[in-house]
Design a protein around this motif. Structure first.
Motif, PDB file in Angstrom:
ATOM      1  N   LYS A 138      41.321 -34.903  40.419  1.00 18.28           N
ATOM      2  CA  LYS A 138      41.318 -36.282  40.887  1.00 18.28           C
ATOM      3  C   LYS A 138      40.781 -36.311  42.314  1.00 18.28           C
ATOM      4  N   VAL A 139      39.610 -36.843  42.463  1.00 13.63           N
ATOM      5  CA  VAL A 139      38.939 -36.832  43.762  1.00 13.63           C
ATOM      6  C   VAL A 139      39.668 -37.767  44.734  1.00 13.63           C
ATOM      7  N   CYS A 233      29.983 -29.828  52.672  1.00 11.39           N
ATOM      8  CA  CYS A 233      29.427 -31.081  52.167  1.00 11.39           C
ATOM      9  C   CYS A 233      30.431 -32.203  52.405  1.00 11.39           C
ATOM     10  N   GLU A 234      29.910 -33.409  52.586  1.00  9.48           N
ATOM     11  CA  GLU A 234      30.801 -34.520  52.911  1.00  9.48           C
ATOM     12  C   GLU A 234      31.485 -35.119  51.688  1.00  9.48           C
ATOM     13  N   ARG A 235      31.100 -34.670  50.499  1.00  8.44           N
ATOM     14  CA  ARG A 235      31.761 -35.143  49.290  1.00  8.44           C
ATOM     15  C   ARG A 235      31.449 -34.183  48.150  1.00  8.44           C
ATOM     16  N   ILE A 236      32.054 -34.428  47.002  1.00  8.37           N
ATOM     17  CA  ILE A 236      31.817 -33.586  45.838  1.00  8.37           C
ATOM     18  C   ILE A 236      30.446 -33.915  45.256  1.00  8.37           C
ATOM     19  N   HIS A 237      29.643 -32.868  45.086  1.00  6.10           N
ATOM     20  CA  HIS A 237      28.321 -33.004  44.477  1.00  6.10           C
ATOM     21  C   HIS A 237      28.293 -32.074  43.273  1.00  6.10           C
ATOM     22  N   TYR A 238      27.980 -32.604  42.130  1.00  7.44           N
ATOM     23  CA  TYR A 238      28.025 -31.807  40.907  1.00  7.44           C
ATOM     24  C   TYR A 238      26.840 -30.857  40.793  1.00  7.44           C
ATOM     25  N   ARG A 239      25.871 -30.982  41.697  1.00  2.31           N
ATOM     26  CA  ARG A 239      24.747 -30.053  41.735  1.00  2.31           C
ATOM     27  C   ARG A 239      25.077 -28.802  42.543  1.00  2.31           C
ATOM     28  N   MET A 240      25.966 -28.930  43.514  1.00  2.00           N
ATOM     29  CA  MET A 240      26.157 -27.870  44.491  1.00  2.00           C
ATOM     30  C   MET A 240      26.624 -26.540  43.908  1.00  2.00           C
ATOM     31  N   PRO A 241      27.582 -26.509  42.977  1.00  4.95           N
ATOM     32  CA  PRO A 241      27.989 -25.199  42.462  1.00  4.95           C
ATOM     33  C   PRO A 241      26.832 -24.406  41.867  1.00  4.95           C
ATOM     34  N   ILE A 250      36.593 -25.413  47.868  1.00  6.49           N
ATOM     35  CA  ILE A 250      37.774 -25.873  48.598  1.00  6.49           C
ATOM     36  C   ILE A 250      37.524 -27.322  48.992  1.00  6.49           C
ATOM     37  N   VAL A 251      38.389 -28.206  48.548  1.00  6.03           N
ATOM     38  CA  VAL A 251      38.306 -29.617  48.914  1.00  6.03           C
ATOM     39  C   VAL A 251      39.292 -29.836  50.057  1.00  6.03           C
ATOM     40  N   ILE A 252      38.776 -30.163  51.220  1.00  2.33           N
ATOM     41  CA  ILE A 252      39.590 -30.322  52.427  1.00  2.33           C
ATOM     42  C   ILE A 252      39.954 -31.794  52.579  1.00  2.33           C
ATOM     43  N   ARG A 253      41.247 -32.087  52.452  1.00  2.68           N
ATOM     44  CA  ARG A 253      41.714 -33.471  52.485  1.00  2.68           C
ATOM     45  C   ARG A 253      41.977 -33.988  53.898  1.00  2.68           C
TER      46      ARG A 253
END
Length: 342
Positions: A138-139, A233-241, A250-253
């Protein structure tokens, strides 16, 4: 590299003048020019690519094409929203006008195929790995930062805060992935010279120096010293992985807390270095000569789709030795970040 001779320049500019006058005539008729027609007229009034070599123009086309598509959360290739790509759509329209005089029509078929080819890698094994990675996550709605990489490195970073801070020159390595490799200690610009070349000139005075450009545009490199940087990155990008060959993120909240800890840990070791942090500014080498003032925080617009945020450290004075990567500890990230793995 195929250069452009004066005869070709004259032929192309004559065709462009005809097109420009058409749009100026149309603008005086009832109604208004459509937005893409305004963009076309802007380019025809200053065709900055008309004297550029074919190879450089083709590479520019591929860079632009690569930035106007993205992968949606459901794993489909889709156009980036116009609100985020207005500038790219402008320069893409400029490319169409340029190829209109170079080829007499559309961009070459083989160029379009080569521009599309890198997008297929995301679907090489079916569903893009980035879609699979974040399928059950959950983003957060608040601002985040995302670090992509291998689990073997990110897991210790997440649990203990141990991380590797690389110096910029290490990124200019032919062995790195295309999305990672870049010359991070120079920024190159191109200054159009088609007017001078039509006058029979092959050089001009630049900042008190006579510089030669021959039958090409003037290539202006901005070179600066080595420094340290940490990229996210400033947000989740589905290309990046896929781009980073990553199986974890790691998603930094709490971005501010993370940046504070990293900067503090570095300055505790190098107290007189200058910290820099924020969103990367992406510049167009043919159009943005004054878009940024801090070269460490700027990159070629071919990387714009990555939406990079970086934390960098500039030495207080010119360094005379080679920098080596630094290993820092910022403490566990478990309270303000999430580790996502395949």
């Amino acid at each position: 590299m195929t250069k452009v001779n004066p005869s070709q320049l004259r032929h192309r500019l004559e065709a462009m003048d005809h097109r420009r006058l058409h749009f100026e005539w149309k603008s005086n008729q009832p109604g208004r020019l459509a937005r893409h027609e305004q963009w076309r007229h802007t380019y025809l009034a200053r065709p900055y690519l008309v004297g550029a070599p074919d190879d450089r123009v083709a590479e520019r086309f591929r860079n632009i094409f690569f930035n106007i598509s993205e992968i949606s959360p459901d794993g489909k290739l889709s156009p980036v929203p116009m609100s985020e790509t207005d500038e790219f759509m402008q320069v893409f329209t400029h490319m169409l006008e340029e190829y209109g005089v170079r080829t007499g029509g559309e961009p070459p078929t083989d160029l379009i195929q080569s521009a599309r080819a890198p997008l297929f890698k995301y679907f090489k094994h079916g569903t893009p790995i980035g879609v699979t990675m974040f399928a059950n996550y959950k983003v957060p709605t608040a601002p985040i930062l995302v670090k992509y990489g291998k689990r073997q490195f990110l897991e210790p970073m997440f649990k203990t805060g141990n991380l590797r801070l690389a110096n910029a020159e290490t990124y200019n390595d032919a062995g790195l992935l295309d999305a990672v490799r870049d010359d991070e200690t120079s920024r190159t610009f191109f200054i159009p010279t088609y007017k001078e070349r039509l006058e029979g000139k092959s050089s001009f005075n630049f900042q008190g120096h006579e510089v030669q450009f021959g039958d090409d545009d003037f290539v202006l490199p901005l070179v600066f010293g080595d420094y340290y940087l940490f990229s996210l990155c400033e947000r989740i990008h589905y290309r990046m992985p896929t781009d980073f060959d990553a199986d974890a993120a790691i998603v930094i909240r709490d971005p501010d807390l993370f940046k504070q800890r990293l900067i503090s840990a570095f300055l505790a070791r190098f107290h007189d270095w200058v910290p820099l942090e924020g969103k990367v500014i992406y510049y167009d080498p043919y159009r943005d000569y004054t878009k940024f003032k801090v070269p460490e925080m700027a990159k070629h617009f071919g990387y714009a789709y990555q939406k990079e945020v970086r934390i960098a450290f500039r030495p207080p004075r010119k360094i005379t030795t080679n920098l080596e990567p630094q290993f820092l500890s910022i403490g566990s990230m478990a309270d303000y970040a999430d580790l996502i793995c395949i």
